[in-house]
Design a protein around this motif. Structure first.
Motif, PDB file in Angstrom:
ATOM      1  N   UNK A  91       0.831  -1.193   0.000  1.00  0.00           N
ATOM      2  CA  UNK A  91       0.000   0.000   0.000  1.00  0.00           C
ATOM      3  C   UNK A  91       0.872   1.254   0.000  1.00  0.00           C
ATOM      4  N   UNK A  92       1.927   1.262   0.794  1.00  0.00           N
ATOM      5  CA  UNK A  92       2.837   2.407   0.817  1.00  0.00           C
ATOM      6  C   UNK A  92       3.390   2.653  -0.579  1.00  0.00           C
ATOM      7  N   UNK A  93       3.753   1.578  -1.271  1.00  0.00           N
ATOM      8  CA  UNK A  93       4.279   1.706  -2.642  1.00  0.00           C
ATOM      9  C   UNK A  93       3.231   2.307  -3.578  1.00  0.00           C
ATOM     10  N   UNK A  94       1.999   1.821  -3.506  1.00  0.00           N
ATOM     11  CA  UNK A  94       0.934   2.341  -4.374  1.00  0.00           C
ATOM     12  C   UNK A  94       0.682   3.817  -4.071  1.00  0.00           C
ATOM     13  N   UNK A  95       0.701   4.178  -2.800  1.00  0.00           N
ATOM     14  CA  UNK A  95       0.469   5.574  -2.429  1.00  0.00           C
ATOM     15  C   UNK A  95       1.643   6.472  -2.806  1.00  0.00           C
ATOM     16  N   UNK A  96       2.846   5.891  -2.852  1.00  0.00           N
ATOM     17  CA  UNK A  96       4.028   6.697  -3.138  1.00  0.00           C
ATOM     18  C   UNK A  96       4.651   7.308  -1.900  1.00  0.00           C
ATOM     19  N   UNK A  97       4.509   6.600  -0.766  1.00  0.00           N
ATOM     20  CA  UNK A  97       5.151   7.023   0.482  1.00  0.00           C
ATOM     21  C   UNK A  97       5.994   5.861   1.001  1.00  0.00           C
ATOM     22  N   UNK A  98       6.866   6.160   1.943  1.00  0.00           N
ATOM     23  CA  UNK A  98       7.646   5.090   2.542  1.00  0.00           C
ATOM     24  C   UNK A  98       6.775   4.323   3.533  1.00  0.00           C
ATOM     25  N   UNK A  99       7.149   3.074   3.785  1.00  0.00           N
ATOM     26  CA  UNK A  99       6.412   2.273   4.768  1.00  0.00           C
ATOM     27  C   UNK A  99       6.456   2.925   6.154  1.00  0.00           C
ATOM     28  N   UNK A 100       7.620   3.464   6.595  1.00  0.00           N
ATOM     29  CA  UNK A 100       7.625   4.142   7.889  1.00  0.00           C
ATOM     30  C   UNK A 100       6.694   5.358   7.934  1.00  0.00           C
ATOM     31  N   UNK A 101       6.611   6.109   6.841  1.00  0.00           N
ATOM     32  CA  UNK A 101       5.704   7.260   6.801  1.00  0.00           C
ATOM     33  C   UNK A 101       4.257   6.799   6.932  1.00  0.00           C
ATOM     34  N   UNK A 102       3.886   5.745   6.207  1.00  0.00           N
ATOM     35  CA  UNK A 102       2.525   5.224   6.303  1.00  0.00           C
ATOM     36  C   UNK A 102       2.235   4.769   7.732  1.00  0.00           C
ATOM     37  N   UNK A 103       3.185   4.112   8.343  1.00  0.00           N
ATOM     38  CA  UNK A 103       3.027   3.661   9.726  1.00  0.00           C
ATOM     39  C   UNK A 103       2.823   4.846  10.681  1.00  0.00           C
ATOM     40  N   UNK A 104       3.592   5.910  10.482  1.00  0.00           N
ATOM     41  CA  UNK A 104       3.447   7.099  11.335  1.00  0.00           C
ATOM     42  C   UNK A 104       2.082   7.754  11.149  1.00  0.00           C
ATOM     43  N   UNK A 105       1.591   7.770   9.921  1.00  0.00           N
ATOM     44  CA  UNK A 105       0.265   8.332   9.673  1.00  0.00           C
ATOM     45  C   UNK A 105      -0.813   7.475  10.328  1.00  0.00           C
ATOM     46  N   UNK A 106      -0.667   6.161  10.210  1.00  0.00           N
ATOM     47  CA  UNK A 106      -1.665   5.254  10.795  1.00  0.00           C
ATOM     48  C   UNK A 106      -1.680   5.319  12.317  1.00  0.00           C
ATOM     49  N   UNK A 107      -0.511   5.470  12.904  1.00  0.00           N
ATOM     50  CA  UNK A 107      -0.420   5.477  14.369  1.00  0.00           C
ATOM     51  C   UNK A 107      -0.779   6.826  14.976  1.00  0.00           C
ATOM     52  N   UNK A 108      -0.870   7.851  14.147  1.00  0.00           N
ATOM     53  CA  UNK A 108      -1.180   9.186  14.654  1.00  0.00           C
ATOM     54  C   UNK A 108       0.057   9.971  15.047  1.00  0.00           C
ATOM     55  N   UNK A 109       1.236   9.434  14.771  1.00  0.00           N
ATOM     56  CA  UNK A 109       2.458  10.187  15.052  1.00  0.00           C
ATOM     57  C   UNK A 109       2.649  11.325  14.051  1.00  0.00           C
ATOM     58  N   UNK A 110       2.015  11.204  12.912  1.00  0.00           N
ATOM     59  CA  UNK A 110       1.940  12.289  11.935  1.00  0.00           C
ATOM     60  C   UNK A 110       0.468  12.522  11.645  1.00  0.00           C
ATOM     61  N   UNK A 111       0.116  13.787  11.448  1.00  0.00           N
ATOM     62  CA  UNK A 111      -1.287  14.122  11.232  1.00  0.00           C
ATOM     63  C   UNK A 111      -1.640  14.146   9.753  1.00  0.00           C
ATOM     64  N   UNK A 112      -0.852  14.876   8.971  1.00  0.00           N
ATOM     65  CA  UNK A 112      -1.247  15.177   7.596  1.00  0.00           C
ATOM     66  C   UNK A 112      -0.400  14.441   6.569  1.00  0.00           C
ATOM     67  N   UNK A 113      -1.041  14.182   5.449  1.00  0.00           N
ATOM     68  CA  UNK A 113      -0.346  13.732   4.255  1.00  0.00           C
ATOM     69  C   UNK A 113       0.043  15.011   3.526  1.00  0.00           C
TER      70      UNK A 113
END
Length: 151
Positions: free
Chosen positions: A38-60
């Motif tokens: 999914x991270x690949x399809x979105x064009x983000x790194x797996x760690x970035x996707x994880x941070x977004x999912x966990x709420x450690x990052x708010x915005x895309x």
């Protein structure tokens, strides 16, 4: 000072209509994807996707990633069953999509730009089918017009 995950999750709810964890989990489940894929399809790194999912990052931060997520959510909501090959093709199309602002350019009207974008992204049959499903007459007419031009 630690990250306020509850506040971040609420901020995501305001921005995206739901916490990204919920949206992403729905995509992962519906499309049978791994988080890495999914991270690949979105064009983000797996760690970035994880941070977004966990709420450690708010915005895309990248509008193209938001557009791809919206496309994936629409694909999940489509009632038409897809073969594995069709699903893989749609994922490739979504991954390759770029965020395009639909503005009149090169002497084209906004209407012409929209038609061009529709024709570039869907087949005649897909446009015809979409025109039959939408409830807005003007949008149905636009989809039919794009379909005719794709014939």
């Amino acid at each position: 000072m630690g990250t306020d995950l509850a506040a971040n999750t609420e901020a995501q709810r305001r921005l995206y209509g739901a916490p990204l964890r919920d949206l992403v989990t729905g995509v992962l489940t519906s499309l049978e994807l791994t988080q890495g894929r999914l991270a690949d399809v979105l064009g983000v790194s797996a760690p970035m996707l994880s941070q977004l999912m966990s709420g450690h990052r708010v915005k895309i931060g990248d509008p193209a990633v938001v557009q791809r997520l919206q496309s994936l959510l629409a694909l999940c909501g489509d009632s038409t069953p897809l073969s594995p090959e069709e699903r893989a093709a749609r994922l490739r199309d979504i991954r390759g999509s770029r965020c395009a602002l639909l503005v009149a350019s090169e002497g084209k009207t906004a209407h012409e730009v929209v038609l061009q974008e529709l024709r570039a992204r869907a087949t005649r049959d897909e446009l015809d089918a979409a025109s039959q499903r939408v409830q807005t007459p003007a949008l149905a007419d636009l989809l039919r017009e794009a379909a005719r031009a794709n014939g």
